[in-house]
Design a protein around this motif. Sequence first.
Motif, PDB file in Angstrom:
ATOM      1  N   ARG A   1       0.878  -1.172   0.000  1.00 23.61           N
ATOM      2  CA  ARG A   1       0.000   0.000   0.000  1.00 23.61           C
ATOM      3  C   ARG A   1       0.915   1.221   0.000  1.00 23.61           C
ATOM      4  O   ARG A   1       1.615   1.488   0.971  1.00 23.61           O
ATOM      5  N   GLY A   2       0.946   1.939  -1.098  1.00 27.78           N
ATOM      6  CA  GLY A   2       1.800   3.109  -1.221  1.00 27.78           C
ATOM      7  C   GLY A   2       0.987   4.383  -1.297  1.00 27.78           C
ATOM      8  O   GLY A   2      -0.233   4.370  -1.229  1.00 27.78           O
ATOM      9  N   THR A   3       1.677   5.504  -1.467  1.00 26.64           N
ATOM     10  CA  THR A   3       0.996   6.795  -1.517  1.00 26.64           C
ATOM     11  C   THR A   3       1.030   7.433  -2.899  1.00 26.64           C
ATOM     12  O   THR A   3       0.376   8.429  -3.122  1.00 26.64           O
ATOM     13  N   LEU A   4       1.785   6.895  -3.844  1.00 29.91           N
ATOM     14  CA  LEU A   4       1.874   7.490  -5.163  1.00 29.91           C
ATOM     15  C   LEU A   4       0.584   7.244  -5.927  1.00 29.91           C
ATOM     16  O   LEU A   4       0.136   6.116  -6.055  1.00 29.91           O
ATOM     17  N   ALA A   5      -0.042   8.309  -6.396  1.00 30.72           N
ATOM     18  CA  ALA A   5      -1.319   8.195  -7.082  1.00 30.72           C
ATOM     19  C   ALA A   5      -1.223   8.617  -8.538  1.00 30.72           C
ATOM     20  O   ALA A   5      -2.221   8.850  -9.185  1.00 30.72           O
ATOM     21  N   ILE A   6      -0.002   8.730  -9.055  1.00 27.50           N
ATOM     22  CA  ILE A   6       0.227   9.129 -10.432  1.00 27.50           C
ATOM     23  C   ILE A   6       1.161   8.111 -11.070  1.00 27.50           C
ATOM     24  O   ILE A   6       2.161   7.723 -10.473  1.00 27.50           O
ATOM     25  N   THR A   7       0.842   7.669 -12.282  1.00 27.91           N
ATOM     26  CA  THR A   7       1.720   6.729 -12.963  1.00 27.91           C
ATOM     27  C   THR A   7       2.966   7.448 -13.455  1.00 27.91           C
ATOM     28  O   THR A   7       3.008   8.674 -13.512  1.00 27.91           O
ATOM     29  N   ILE A   8       3.974   6.697 -13.848  1.00 22.99           N
ATOM     30  CA  ILE A   8       5.218   7.290 -14.346  1.00 22.99           C
ATOM     31  C   ILE A   8       4.967   8.137 -15.586  1.00 22.99           C
ATOM     32  O   ILE A   8       5.675   9.089 -15.863  1.00 22.99           O
ATOM     33  N   SER A   9       3.905   7.837 -16.339  1.00 21.01           N
ATOM     34  CA  SER A   9       3.586   8.634 -17.528  1.00 21.01           C
ATOM     35  C   SER A   9       2.714   9.845 -17.193  1.00 21.01           C
ATOM     36  O   SER A   9       2.341  10.601 -18.084  1.00 21.01           O
ATOM     37  N   GLY A  10       2.403  10.036 -15.899  1.00 19.86           N
ATOM     38  CA  GLY A  10       1.692  11.232 -15.476  1.00 19.86           C
ATOM     39  C   GLY A  10       0.183  11.101 -15.386  1.00 19.86           C
ATOM     40  O   GLY A  10      -0.512  12.084 -15.167  1.00 19.86           O
ATOM     41  N   HIS A  11      -0.356   9.901 -15.549  1.00 22.60           N
ATOM     42  CA  HIS A  11      -1.802   9.705 -15.449  1.00 22.60           C
ATOM     43  C   HIS A  11      -2.205   9.409 -14.007  1.00 22.60           C
ATOM     44  O   HIS A  11      -1.496   8.709 -13.294  1.00 22.60           O
ATOM     45  N   ARG A  12      -3.344   9.955 -13.589  1.00 24.02           N
ATOM     46  CA  ARG A  12      -3.850   9.697 -12.247  1.00 24.02           C
ATOM     47  C   ARG A  12      -4.345   8.251 -12.176  1.00 24.02           C
ATOM     48  O   ARG A  12      -5.027   7.769 -13.064  1.00 24.02           O
ATOM     49  N   CYS A  13      -3.968   7.554 -11.092  1.00 24.84           N
ATOM     50  CA  CYS A  13      -4.382   6.165 -10.916  1.00 24.84           C
ATOM     51  C   CYS A  13      -5.887   6.079 -10.672  1.00 24.84           C
ATOM     52  O   CYS A  13      -6.476   6.937 -10.032  1.00 24.84           O
ATOM     53  N   GLN A  14      -6.475   5.038 -11.187  1.00 24.40           N
ATOM     54  CA  GLN A  14      -7.903   4.807 -11.023  1.00 24.40           C
ATOM     55  C   GLN A  14      -8.127   3.974  -9.761  1.00 24.40           C
ATOM     56  O   GLN A  14      -7.299   3.133  -9.414  1.00 24.40           O
ATOM     57  N   ASN A  15      -9.204   4.233  -9.041  1.00 22.70           N
ATOM     58  CA  ASN A  15      -9.522   3.459  -7.841  1.00 22.70           C
ATOM     59  C   ASN A  15      -9.876   2.027  -8.223  1.00 22.70           C
ATOM     60  O   ASN A  15     -10.447   1.771  -9.283  1.00 22.70           O
ATOM     61  N   TRP A  16      -9.538   1.107  -7.315  1.00 22.20           N
ATOM     62  CA  TRP A  16      -9.840  -0.301  -7.576  1.00 22.20           C
ATOM     63  C   TRP A  16     -11.331  -0.542  -7.721  1.00 22.20           C
ATOM     64  O   TRP A  16     -11.751  -1.426  -8.460  1.00 22.20           O
ATOM     65  N   ASN A  17     -12.153   0.251  -7.032  1.00 20.45           N
ATOM     66  CA  ASN A  17     -13.600   0.029  -7.092  1.00 20.45           C
ATOM     67  C   ASN A  17     -14.250   0.711  -8.295  1.00 20.45           C
ATOM     68  O   ASN A  17     -15.458   0.717  -8.424  1.00 20.45           O
ATOM     69  N   SER A  18     -13.450   1.266  -9.187  1.00 18.64           N
ATOM     70  CA  SER A  18     -13.971   1.934 -10.371  1.00 18.64           C
ATOM     71  C   SER A  18     -13.688   1.098 -11.619  1.00 18.64           C
ATOM     72  O   SER A  18     -12.643   0.469 -11.735  1.00 18.64           O
ATOM     73  N   GLN A  19     -14.593   1.130 -12.559  1.00 15.88           N
ATOM     74  CA  GLN A  19     -14.417   0.442 -13.840  1.00 15.88           C
ATOM     75  C   GLN A  19     -14.172   1.437 -14.977  1.00 15.88           C
ATOM     76  O   GLN A  19     -14.235   1.079 -16.147  1.00 15.88           O
ATOM     77  N   SER A  20     -13.919   2.669 -14.613  1.00 19.66           N
ATOM     78  CA  SER A  20     -13.686   3.704 -15.619  1.00 19.66           C
ATOM     79  C   SER A  20     -12.429   4.483 -15.248  1.00 19.66           C
ATOM     80  O   SER A  20     -12.225   4.790 -14.070  1.00 19.66           O
ATOM     81  N   PRO A  21     -11.571   4.736 -16.173  1.00 25.05           N
ATOM     82  CA  PRO A  21     -11.718   4.572 -17.620  1.00 25.05           C
ATOM     83  C   PRO A  21     -11.373   3.167 -18.105  1.00 25.05           C
ATOM     84  O   PRO A  21     -11.622   2.834 -19.251  1.00 25.05           O
ATOM     85  N   ASN A  22     -10.803   2.319 -17.238  1.00 25.83           N
ATOM     86  CA  ASN A  22     -10.417   0.967 -17.658  1.00 25.83           C
ATOM     87  C   ASN A  22     -11.178  -0.091 -16.872  1.00 25.83           C
ATOM     88  O   ASN A  22     -11.121  -0.126 -15.649  1.00 25.83           O
ATOM     89  N   ALA A  23     -11.869  -0.951 -17.591  1.00 21.45           N
ATOM     90  CA  ALA A  23     -12.559  -2.075 -16.946  1.00 21.45           C
ATOM     91  C   ALA A  23     -11.515  -3.112 -16.534  1.00 21.45           C
ATOM     92  O   ALA A  23     -10.506  -3.303 -17.215  1.00 21.45           O
ATOM     93  N   HIS A  24     -11.726  -3.744 -15.383  1.00 24.35           N
ATOM     94  CA  HIS A  24     -10.774  -4.741 -14.888  1.00 24.35           C
ATOM     95  C   HIS A  24     -11.508  -5.726 -13.988  1.00 24.35           C
ATOM     96  O   HIS A  24     -12.650  -5.509 -13.579  1.00 24.35           O
ATOM     97  N   LEU A  25     -10.836  -6.833 -13.676  1.00 27.24           N
ATOM     98  CA  LEU A  25     -11.422  -7.882 -12.834  1.00 27.24           C
ATOM     99  C   LEU A  25     -10.884  -7.875 -11.411  1.00 27.24           C
ATOM    100  O   LEU A  25     -11.289  -8.679 -10.588  1.00 27.24           O
TER     101      LEU A  25
END
Length: 188
Positions: free
Chosen positions: A151-175
Motif C-alpha cells: 500500500r503506497g501513496t503514489l497516485a500518479i503513474t510514471i507517464s503522469g496519469h492519475r491512478c484509477q480506484n480499484w472500485n472503479s471500472q472507468s476509464p479501464n474495466a478490470h477484474l
Amino acid sequence: SSGINAEYGYEDVYLSCSALEEAGEEQPLFTLVDAAGNDIEGEELGLLLYKGGTVCDDSFTTRAASAICIHMGFTGVVTWKSDDDRTGFAIQTDFDIKLDDVYCSSGEWESCSFSEVHNCGHYEDVFLSCATEEAESGCIKEGDTKGANYRGTLAITISGHRCQNWNSQSPNAHLRTAENYPNSGLEE
C-alpha cells in the motif's frame, strides 16, 4: 544607485541592484507555497515556484516532479497536478511565470531541460507534493511475491496519469475487484 563624476561626466556609472540573498542565505531554486504564499514542506500540495515565479505544466511529467522534489531535498514525489481545473490559489497571479517546457530524462534536476520564456497562463501552474521519508524497505512482505499487500501513496503513474480506484471500472474495466478478491484490501 548612480555615480556622478563631476570632472569627467562621460565616465558615469549607473547601477541598479536587487537583493538576491537575505542575511547571507542563498535563495532556493524551487519552493512550495500554500494559498497564503507561506513556504510549506512535506506532503502538503503546494504551488511550485522557480526563482520566485510559477512553473508551467507544458512537457511536465512525474519524472520532472520527482527531479524537482529530490533537488529540494525530499525523497521523491507524492503527486502533482496543474491548475487546469481552475481550483488553485488566488495568489497565483501575484507571481510571474518563470519556468516552462520542463523535460527530465532522469530523476535528477541536472538531466532536465527547460525554458525561462513561457507561452502559458496561470491555469497551467504546477502544484506539487513531495515525499518526506524514504519508503520503508520491506514494504512488500516476505512471501508476498506479487506485491498484493503493498500500500503506497503514489497516485500518479510514471507517464503522469492519475491512478484509477480499484472500485472503479472507468476509464479501464478490470477484474481486480473487492468482489472477485475478497479481503484483499481493494475496498475503497
